[in-house]
Design a protein around this motif. Structure first.
Motif, PDB file in Angstrom:
ATOM      1  N   VAL A   9       0.833  -1.200   0.000  1.00  0.00           N
ATOM      2  CA  VAL A   9       0.000   0.000   0.000  1.00  0.00           C
ATOM      3  C   VAL A   9       0.873   1.257   0.000  1.00  0.00           C
ATOM      4  O   VAL A   9       0.617   2.201  -0.750  1.00  0.00           O
ATOM      5  CB  VAL A   9      -0.987  -0.009   1.191  1.00  0.00           C
ATOM      6  CG1 VAL A   9      -1.678   1.332   1.348  1.00  0.00           C
ATOM      7  CG2 VAL A   9      -2.023  -1.126   1.012  1.00  0.00           C
ATOM      8  N   GLU A  10       1.913   1.264   0.801  1.00  0.00           N
ATOM      9  CA  GLU A  10       2.814   2.424   0.830  1.00  0.00           C
ATOM     10  C   GLU A  10       3.492   2.622  -0.517  1.00  0.00           C
ATOM     11  O   GLU A  10       3.647   3.758  -0.986  1.00  0.00           O
ATOM     12  CB  GLU A  10       3.858   2.264   1.931  1.00  0.00           C
ATOM     13  CG  GLU A  10       3.279   2.367   3.328  1.00  0.00           C
ATOM     14  CD  GLU A  10       4.286   1.985   4.402  1.00  0.00           C
ATOM     15  OE1 GLU A  10       5.316   1.366   4.087  1.00  0.00           O
ATOM     16  OE2 GLU A  10       4.033   2.316   5.573  1.00  0.00           O
ATOM     17  N   LEU A  11       3.904   1.529  -1.147  1.00  0.00           N
ATOM     18  CA  LEU A  11       4.531   1.623  -2.465  1.00  0.00           C
ATOM     19  C   LEU A  11       3.560   2.200  -3.497  1.00  0.00           C
ATOM     20  O   LEU A  11       3.938   3.060  -4.302  1.00  0.00           O
ATOM     21  CB  LEU A  11       5.027   0.249  -2.919  1.00  0.00           C
ATOM     22  CG  LEU A  11       6.205  -0.334  -2.147  1.00  0.00           C
ATOM     23  CD1 LEU A  11       6.434  -1.778  -2.550  1.00  0.00           C
ATOM     24  CD2 LEU A  11       7.461   0.490  -2.388  1.00  0.00           C
ATOM     25  N   ILE A  12       2.317   1.742  -3.459  1.00  0.00           N
ATOM     26  CA  ILE A  12       1.313   2.244  -4.397  1.00  0.00           C
ATOM     27  C   ILE A  12       1.014   3.714  -4.126  1.00  0.00           C
ATOM     28  O   ILE A  12       0.850   4.503  -5.058  1.00  0.00           O
ATOM     29  CB  ILE A  12       0.027   1.377  -4.329  1.00  0.00           C
ATOM     30  CG1 ILE A  12       0.248   0.066  -5.081  1.00  0.00           C
ATOM     31  CG2 ILE A  12      -1.191   2.117  -4.869  1.00  0.00           C
ATOM     32  CD1 ILE A  12       0.574   0.203  -6.565  1.00  0.00           C
ATOM     33  N   ALA A  31       1.443   6.533  -6.938  1.00  0.00           N
ATOM     34  CA  ALA A  31       0.294   7.363  -7.317  1.00  0.00           C
ATOM     35  C   ALA A  31       0.616   8.848  -7.160  1.00  0.00           C
ATOM     36  O   ALA A  31       0.243   9.660  -8.007  1.00  0.00           O
ATOM     37  CB  ALA A  31      -0.923   6.987  -6.475  1.00  0.00           C
ATOM     38  N   GLU A  32       1.323   9.206  -6.110  1.00  0.00           N
ATOM     39  CA  GLU A  32       1.718  10.601  -5.913  1.00  0.00           C
ATOM     40  C   GLU A  32       2.614  11.074  -7.053  1.00  0.00           C
ATOM     41  O   GLU A  32       2.497  12.213  -7.510  1.00  0.00           O
ATOM     42  CB  GLU A  32       2.407  10.784  -4.567  1.00  0.00           C
ATOM     43  CG  GLU A  32       1.449  10.702  -3.394  1.00  0.00           C
ATOM     44  CD  GLU A  32       2.144  10.746  -2.039  1.00  0.00           C
ATOM     45  OE1 GLU A  32       3.284  11.244  -1.947  1.00  0.00           O
ATOM     46  OE2 GLU A  32       1.526  10.269  -1.063  1.00  0.00           O
ATOM     47  N   LYS A  61      -0.254  14.543  -3.376  1.00  0.00           N
ATOM     48  CA  LYS A  61      -0.890  13.569  -2.493  1.00  0.00           C
ATOM     49  C   LYS A  61      -2.417  13.613  -2.570  1.00  0.00           C
ATOM     50  O   LYS A  61      -3.072  12.583  -2.553  1.00  0.00           O
ATOM     51  CB  LYS A  61      -0.428  13.795  -1.048  1.00  0.00           C
ATOM     52  CG  LYS A  61      -0.958  12.773  -0.069  1.00  0.00           C
ATOM     53  CD  LYS A  61      -0.389  12.989   1.308  1.00  0.00           C
ATOM     54  CE  LYS A  61      -0.858  12.044   2.369  1.00  0.00           C
ATOM     55  NZ  LYS A  61      -1.817  11.030   2.062  1.00  0.00           N
ATOM     56  N   GLU A  62      -2.980  14.803  -2.661  1.00  0.00           N
ATOM     57  CA  GLU A  62      -4.436  14.936  -2.661  1.00  0.00           C
ATOM     58  C   GLU A  62      -5.066  14.236  -3.868  1.00  0.00           C
ATOM     59  O   GLU A  62      -6.031  13.480  -3.724  1.00  0.00           O
ATOM     60  CB  GLU A  62      -4.840  16.415  -2.631  1.00  0.00           C
ATOM     61  CG  GLU A  62      -4.526  17.109  -1.323  1.00  0.00           C
ATOM     62  CD  GLU A  62      -3.045  17.486  -1.180  1.00  0.00           C
ATOM     63  OE1 GLU A  62      -2.359  17.670  -2.221  1.00  0.00           O
ATOM     64  OE2 GLU A  62      -2.579  17.577  -0.027  1.00  0.00           O
ATOM     65  N   TRP A  82      -7.792   9.212  -6.292  1.00  0.00           N
ATOM     66  CA  TRP A  82      -7.775   8.066  -7.196  1.00  0.00           C
ATOM     67  C   TRP A  82      -7.700   6.755  -6.421  1.00  0.00           C
ATOM     68  O   TRP A  82      -8.387   5.785  -6.742  1.00  0.00           O
ATOM     69  CB  TRP A  82      -6.602   8.175  -8.175  1.00  0.00           C
ATOM     70  CG  TRP A  82      -6.641   7.119  -9.237  1.00  0.00           C
ATOM     71  CD1 TRP A  82      -7.344   7.157 -10.407  1.00  0.00           C
ATOM     72  CD2 TRP A  82      -5.955   5.865  -9.226  1.00  0.00           C
ATOM     73  NE1 TRP A  82      -7.140   5.995 -11.118  1.00  0.00           N
ATOM     74  CE2 TRP A  82      -6.278   5.189 -10.417  1.00  0.00           C
ATOM     75  CE3 TRP A  82      -5.091   5.237  -8.327  1.00  0.00           C
ATOM     76  CZ2 TRP A  82      -5.781   3.927 -10.728  1.00  0.00           C
ATOM     77  CZ3 TRP A  82      -4.594   3.988  -8.648  1.00  0.00           C
ATOM     78  CH2 TRP A  82      -4.936   3.341  -9.831  1.00  0.00           C
ATOM     79  N   LEU A  83      -6.886   6.725  -5.384  1.00  0.00           N
ATOM     80  CA  LEU A  83      -6.666   5.498  -4.615  1.00  0.00           C
ATOM     81  C   LEU A  83      -7.882   5.060  -3.805  1.00  0.00           C
ATOM     82  O   LEU A  83      -8.003   3.881  -3.464  1.00  0.00           O
ATOM     83  CB  LEU A  83      -5.478   5.683  -3.666  1.00  0.00           C
ATOM     84  CG  LEU A  83      -4.107   5.739  -4.328  1.00  0.00           C
ATOM     85  CD1 LEU A  83      -3.066   6.229  -3.335  1.00  0.00           C
ATOM     86  CD2 LEU A  83      -3.723   4.391  -4.904  1.00  0.00           C
TER      87      LEU A  83
END
Length: 63
Positions: free
Chosen positions: A4-7, A11-12, A18-19, A24-25
């Motif tokens: 999850v942290e990697l994703i 994504a960022e 981050k927002e 999306w996440l």
């Protein structure tokens, strides 16, 4: 670091902040059977699926 942290980090990078990545996440996606990318990314196989979708997005392909 877990999947999850990697994703979240990937994504960022794709969305630029981050927002936008968090939006999306946390929204269900048809590509993931109505589950959110974060739900899917809990397993190694799911992580690979989400990672592939993010790579498509980074190259301009919508998912």
């Amino acid at each position: 670091m877990n999947y999850v942290e990697l994703i979240q980090r990937q994504a960022e990078q794709v969305f630029g902040n981050k927002e936008k990545a968090d939006i999306w996440l946390t929204q269900p996606k048809i590509a993931f059977g109505g589950r959110t990318p974060l739900e899917v990314a809990l397993t190694e196989a799911g992580y690979e699926l989400v990672k592939a979708e993010l790579e498509k997005l980074s190259h301009g392909f919508a998912c």
